[in-house]
Scaffold this active site. Structure first.
Site, PDB file in Angstrom:
ATOM      1  N   ASP A  84       0.809  -1.217   0.000  1.00 23.44           N
ATOM      2  CA  ASP A  84       0.000   0.000   0.000  1.00 23.44           C
ATOM      3  C   ASP A  84       0.847   1.276   0.000  1.00 23.44           C
ATOM      4  O   ASP A  84       1.932   1.318   0.579  1.00 23.44           O
ATOM      5  CB  ASP A  84      -0.905  -0.005   1.232  1.00 23.44           C
ATOM      6  CG  ASP A  84      -2.049   0.980   1.112  1.00 23.44           C
ATOM      7  OD1 ASP A  84      -2.640   1.085   0.020  1.00 23.44           O
ATOM      8  OD2 ASP A  84      -2.372   1.644   2.117  1.00 23.44           O
ATOM      9  N   HIS A  85       0.293   2.322  -0.626  1.00 19.10           N
ATOM     10  CA  HIS A  85       0.885   3.660  -0.649  1.00 19.10           C
ATOM     11  C   HIS A  85       2.363   3.631  -1.022  1.00 19.10           C
ATOM     12  O   HIS A  85       3.217   4.215  -0.337  1.00 19.10           O
ATOM     13  CB  HIS A  85       0.684   4.361   0.699  1.00 19.10           C
ATOM     14  CG  HIS A  85      -0.665   4.988   0.848  1.00 19.10           C
ATOM     15  ND1 HIS A  85      -1.084   6.045   0.075  1.00 19.10           N
ATOM     16  CD2 HIS A  85      -1.708   4.682   1.660  1.00 19.10           C
ATOM     17  CE1 HIS A  85      -2.323   6.380   0.413  1.00 19.10           C
ATOM     18  NE2 HIS A  85      -2.728   5.561   1.364  1.00 19.10           N
ATOM     19  N   HIS A 207      -9.923   5.332   1.438  1.00 19.86           N
ATOM     20  CA  HIS A 207      -8.826   5.360   2.409  1.00 19.86           C
ATOM     21  C   HIS A 207      -9.282   6.148   3.641  1.00 19.86           C
ATOM     22  O   HIS A 207     -10.228   6.926   3.583  1.00 19.86           O
ATOM     23  CB  HIS A 207      -7.601   6.038   1.794  1.00 19.86           C
ATOM     24  CG  HIS A 207      -6.894   5.197   0.782  1.00 19.86           C
ATOM     25  ND1 HIS A 207      -5.525   5.191   0.643  1.00 19.86           N
ATOM     26  CD2 HIS A 207      -7.357   4.329  -0.146  1.00 19.86           C
ATOM     27  CE1 HIS A 207      -5.177   4.368  -0.334  1.00 19.86           C
ATOM     28  NE2 HIS A 207      -6.280   3.828  -0.826  1.00 19.86           N
ATOM     29  N   GLY A 208      -8.590   5.950   4.759  1.00 15.27           N
ATOM     30  CA  GLY A 208      -8.913   6.698   5.968  1.00 15.27           C
ATOM     31  C   GLY A 208     -10.241   6.313   6.584  1.00 15.27           C
ATOM     32  O   GLY A 208     -10.939   7.157   7.152  1.00 15.27           O
ATOM     33  N   SER A 210     -10.914   4.430   9.196  1.00 18.34           N
ATOM     34  CA  SER A 210     -10.984   4.245  10.653  1.00 18.34           C
ATOM     35  C   SER A 210     -11.864   5.285  11.323  1.00 18.34           C
ATOM     36  O   SER A 210     -12.503   5.004  12.343  1.00 18.34           O
ATOM     37  CB  SER A 210      -9.579   4.313  11.263  1.00 18.34           C
ATOM     38  OG  SER A 210      -8.808   3.188  10.906  1.00 18.34           O
ATOM     39  N   ASN A 229     -10.306   0.718   3.348  1.00 18.39           N
ATOM     40  CA  ASN A 229      -9.024   0.597   4.039  1.00 18.39           C
ATOM     41  C   ASN A 229      -9.127   1.045   5.496  1.00 18.39           C
ATOM     42  O   ASN A 229      -9.644   2.138   5.773  1.00 18.39           O
ATOM     43  CB  ASN A 229      -7.975   1.467   3.356  1.00 18.39           C
ATOM     44  CG  ASN A 229      -7.527   0.919   2.018  1.00 18.39           C
ATOM     45  OD1 ASN A 229      -8.147   0.032   1.455  1.00 18.39           O
ATOM     46  ND2 ASN A 229      -6.436   1.463   1.501  1.00 18.39           N
ATOM     47  N   VAL A 230      -8.585   0.221   6.392  1.00 16.46           N
ATOM     48  CA  VAL A 230      -8.609   0.523   7.821  1.00 16.46           C
ATOM     49  C   VAL A 230      -7.218   0.279   8.406  1.00 16.46           C
ATOM     50  O   VAL A 230      -6.638  -0.794   8.201  1.00 16.46           O
ATOM     51  CB  VAL A 230      -9.632  -0.363   8.564  1.00 16.46           C
ATOM     52  CG1 VAL A 230      -9.557  -0.130  10.078  1.00 16.46           C
ATOM     53  CG2 VAL A 230     -11.050  -0.089   8.054  1.00 16.46           C
ATOM     54  N   THR A 232      -5.689   2.882  11.374  1.00 14.14           N
ATOM     55  CA  THR A 232      -5.573   3.513  12.692  1.00 14.14           C
ATOM     56  C   THR A 232      -6.456   2.849  13.741  1.00 14.14           C
ATOM     57  O   THR A 232      -6.070   2.762  14.919  1.00 14.14           O
ATOM     58  CB  THR A 232      -5.909   5.011  12.587  1.00 14.14           C
ATOM     59  OG1 THR A 232      -4.982   5.635  11.676  1.00 14.14           O
ATOM     60  CG2 THR A 232      -5.813   5.704  13.936  1.00 14.14           C
TER      61      THR A 232
END
Length: 281
Positions: A84-85, A207-208, A210, A229-230, A232
């Site tokens: 990822d990323h 994304h982000g 959480s 996507n999870v 945090t």
């Protein structure tokens, strides 16, 4: 069971209108927790290792990728391995050798034209190795500006052109979520998600997640999101469990004593996302 392909999980999820969750792996305990949570919820999941996690492991992707793959092989859940990323092209080129069936190539910091060129090159590289490639357009909060700043969200027309010009297999879009949120208070632009889903022919990625409440995630999936996507949320559960244990047992020195409840807390968090957002439950 052996690793499955990310493309298979995403394609199946999109066809049925279900989400497929990708959870960040930092330590082997993260991977074990994701597998346990997926088994408990009877759902597939994606084991996701970021470039930042690779940096944490001294810049060596092999050991943590091998550990995650071994956890998947010992699990009854359907799990895939995703890098990822990725901004470092040297790391990108290591993906195939270490068992990744997918990568998220992140050129979102570049000017649009350079983003398109770099991403198209990554896609061509991936096609030659049967690697599914995700990219990002727009700026998800927590990386480069606030998620609610005008102009940072993904434009549907630009997204359509970007997908056509790069050939990406999936597109991460900016619709109001923010990386690294520890409270689940984010609100998403569901009308924009619907417009993006209509504009682009590939699966959309959030994304982000959480910081996004379950109901917001359910609405996002209904509007067209597929991969969620999870990261945090797992780290919050991990750290809270470690902190609580050490406060109650300040003389503890054996890390297994506090890693065990930390791993269990992450597993419960994973199962919660999988159960609460899936339309099956």
């Amino acid at each position: 069971m052996p690793l499955v392909r990310t493309s298979d999980l995403v394609t199946s999820a999109r066809a049925t209108g279900e989400p497929v969750f990708a959870f960040n792996v930092i330590t082997v305990e993260h991977a074990e927790a994701i597998a346990a949570g997926a088994e408990s919820a009877d759902r597939p999941a994606i084991l996701q290792i970021s470039e930042n996690a690779v940096k944490f492991h001294g810049g060596r992707v092999g050991p943590i990728a091998a550990a995650a793959s071994a956890v998947a092989a010992a699990s009854t859940a359907r799990l895939s391995l995703h890098l990822d990323h990725v901004e470092d092209r040297t790391l990108l080129r290591q993906a195939h050798a270490h068992g990744f069936s997918s990568v998220m190539f992140d050129a979102s910091k570049l000017p649009y034209g350079d983003n398109v060129k770099a991403t198209a090159e990554a896609v061509r590289w991936g096609r030659e190795r049967d690697i599914w490639v995700e990219a990002e357009l727009g700026r998800v909060g927590g990386k480069a500006g606030d998620a609610h700043t005008p102009g940072v969200r993904t434009d549907p027309a630009e997204a359509a052109a970007y997908v056509a010009d790069t050939g990406v297999d999936a597109l991460a879009v900016a619709v109001g979520s923010t990386h690294a949120m520890t409270a689940r208070t984010a609100t998403l632009d569901h009308a924009l998600i619907t417009a993006l889903r209509a504009a682009v022919p590939v699966p959309l990625v959030l994304h982000g997640s959480s910081g996004v409440p379950d109901e917001e995630l359910r609405r996002a999936v209904a509007a067209g999101m597929t991969k969620i996507n999870v990261g945090t949320a797992l780290n919050t559960a991990f750290t809270d469990a470690v902190r609580a244990f050490l406060e109650a047992h300040p003389s503890t020195v054996d890390p297994r004593s506090y890693l065990r409840p930390a791993r269990a807390a992450m597993g419960e968090t994973v199962a919660g996302f999988l159960r609460n957002v899936s339309r099956r439950w």
